[in-house]
Design a protein around this motif. Sequence first.
Motif, short mmCIF file in Angstrom:
data_model
loop_
_atom_site.label_atom_id
_atom_site.label_comp_id
_atom_site.label_asym_id
_atom_site.label_seq_id
_atom_site.Cartn_x
_atom_site.Cartn_y
_atom_site.Cartn_z
N TYR A 135 2.88 9.33 5.33
CA TYR A 135 2.43 10.24 4.14
C TYR A 135 2.31 11.64 4.63
O TYR A 135 0.96 11.70 5.37
CB TYR A 135 1.26 9.13 3.07
CG TYR A 135 1.10 10.62 2.15
CD1 TYR A 135 1.91 10.98 1.29
CD2 TYR A 135 -0.24 10.75 1.88
CE1 TYR A 135 1.27 11.80 0.30
CE2 TYR A 135 -1.17 11.10 1.13
CZ TYR A 135 0.28 11.74 0.14
OH TYR A 135 -0.65 12.87 -1.11
N VAL A 139 2.98 5.03 -5.95
CA VAL A 139 3.78 5.28 -7.69
C VAL A 139 2.59 6.08 -7.70
O VAL A 139 2.74 6.42 -8.57
CB VAL A 139 3.61 3.68 -7.94
CG1 VAL A 139 2.51 3.16 -9.44
CG2 VAL A 139 5.04 2.99 -7.47
N GLU A 140 1.10 6.11 -7.58
CA GLU A 140 -0.07 7.05 -7.90
C GLU A 140 0.91 8.36 -7.90
O GLU A 140 0.36 9.11 -8.89
CB GLU A 140 -1.00 6.33 -7.05
CG GLU A 140 -1.85 7.48 -7.04
CD GLU A 140 -2.84 7.07 -5.82
OE1 GLU A 140 -3.39 8.79 -5.40
OE2 GLU A 140 -3.38 6.14 -5.16
N LEU A 141 1.31 8.91 -6.87
CA LEU A 141 1.64 10.21 -6.51
C LEU A 141 2.63 11.00 -7.56
O LEU A 141 2.99 11.22 -7.95
CB LEU A 141 2.48 10.52 -5.48
CG LEU A 141 1.05 10.53 -4.25
CD1 LEU A 141 2.48 10.50 -3.01
CD2 LEU A 141 0.09 11.20 -4.14
N SER A 142 3.87 9.42 -8.05
CA SER A 142 4.28 9.55 -9.60
C SER A 142 3.54 8.81 -10.42
O SER A 142 4.97 9.59 -11.22
CB SER A 142 5.74 8.57 -8.76
OG SER A 142 6.65 9.05 -6.97
N THR A 182 1.95 0.93 -3.75
CA THR A 182 0.95 1.44 -4.54
C THR A 182 1.10 3.49 -4.03
O THR A 182 0.50 4.25 -5.42
CB THR A 182 0.12 0.72 -3.97
OG1 THR A 182 0.18 -0.37 -4.38
CG2 THR A 182 -0.94 1.26 -5.03
N LYS A 183 1.50 3.88 -3.17
CA LYS A 183 0.83 5.09 -3.22
C LYS A 183 1.45 5.93 -2.91
O LYS A 183 1.83 7.11 -3.76
CB LYS A 183 0.76 5.40 -1.41
CG LYS A 183 0.82 6.97 -0.72
CD LYS A 183 -0.40 7.58 -1.72
CE LYS A 183 -2.09 7.58 -1.18
NZ LYS A 183 -2.98 8.21 -1.38
N SER A 218 3.41 -2.01 -10.83
CA SER A 218 3.40 -0.89 -11.64
C SER A 218 4.10 -1.16 -12.74
O SER A 218 5.53 -0.61 -13.02
CB SER A 218 3.08 0.11 -11.61
OG SER A 218 3.33 1.50 -12.39
N ASP A 276 0.70 -0.98 0.03
CA ASP A 276 0.05 0.10 -0.06
C ASP A 276 0.88 1.06 0.10
O ASP A 276 -0.22 1.97 -0.56
CB ASP A 276 -0.73 0.51 1.31
CG ASP A 276 -0.50 -0.19 3.01
OD1 ASP A 276 0.71 -0.91 2.21
OD2 ASP A 276 -0.66 0.55 3.43
N LYS A 299 1.89 7.06 -12.04
CA LYS A 299 1.49 5.53 -12.26
C LYS A 299 2.10 5.49 -13.60
O LYS A 299 3.14 5.85 -13.74
CB LYS A 299 -0.41 6.31 -12.93
CG LYS A 299 -0.69 5.53 -11.67
CD LYS A 299 -2.03 5.99 -11.59
CE LYS A 299 -3.31 6.47 -10.31
NZ LYS A 299 -4.18 6.28 -11.15
N ASP A 300 1.26 5.17 -14.34
CA ASP A 300 2.37 4.54 -15.87
C ASP A 300 3.47 5.43 -16.90
O ASP A 300 3.62 4.81 -17.67
CB ASP A 300 1.36 3.43 -16.48
CG ASP A 300 0.63 4.21 -17.43
OD1 ASP A 300 -0.08 4.92 -16.35
OD2 ASP A 300 -0.12 3.74 -18.11
#
Length: 263
Positions: A215, A39-42, A36-37, A74, A33, A44-45
């Motif tokens: 975070y 990667v999301e803030l960075s 994932t957070k 990801s 988790d 994503k793909d």
Amino acid sequence: MLLKILSIILLCSGFTYAQERLIIIGGGKRPADVLTKFVELSGKDQGEILIITWASGEQEASFQSIKKDISALSPIKVVHAPVSPLAVESKEVLLSQLKTAKGVFFTGGDQVRIMKVLEDESLFKAMHERYHKQIVFAGTSAGTAIMSEKMITGEGKLDVIDGSQVETKKGLGLLPNVIVDQHFVKRQRENRLMGLILQNPTLLGIGIDENTAVYVQDNKLAEVLGESQVLIFDTQQKKNEMKMYFLKKGDKFDLVKKSKLKI
């Protein structure tokens, strides 16, 4: 009425406020988790993550380890910053990488090694500039320790509550007004953090256990992620008291008002 009009103008002009975002892991595993957070803030793909491994004695192995963890979640691009020590050419490569990265991650090891590289003022300044431009920064273990302005080096006595017996040096200091400690519950490090907060009563002490992260948004709102606990210490010198807050996954804390938020 004037404020409402100004808000509409700023919204229509595409203006957005900068948002500082920081994820600090207490060492151990990097929970899904938490990554994932990150990667999301960075992005994503569509994003790009820069991994900085200067703290490690085996920098390539350190990079491959976290790249494997992120790639399992990801397809985001993961790149390795030049290893330390930096030459003139590799410093320029790093500065270029910082301009394109959407996320920056410092791995674990020895935090003093990281700050040795960041004695270069141009690099130190570049890190802060990117942080203040919505680039998410993260770290684990040593990579977490550097996020304080006053950084615990790891040297000192753990069997006394005496801040003068704990060695600190200048950190990167992305997170102001706190002292961060890691591997906190697992390695029973409460003595050294409490000692430092008693010695520096204007600062909050944040102890993050292994497999756990905090975070932080805008250097104010802190949320616990991961599997274990976070302890926050607040000393009120005039009352000769210390408050301790115990936080678990999902709990939130206002670092400015120094208060746990109700969920």
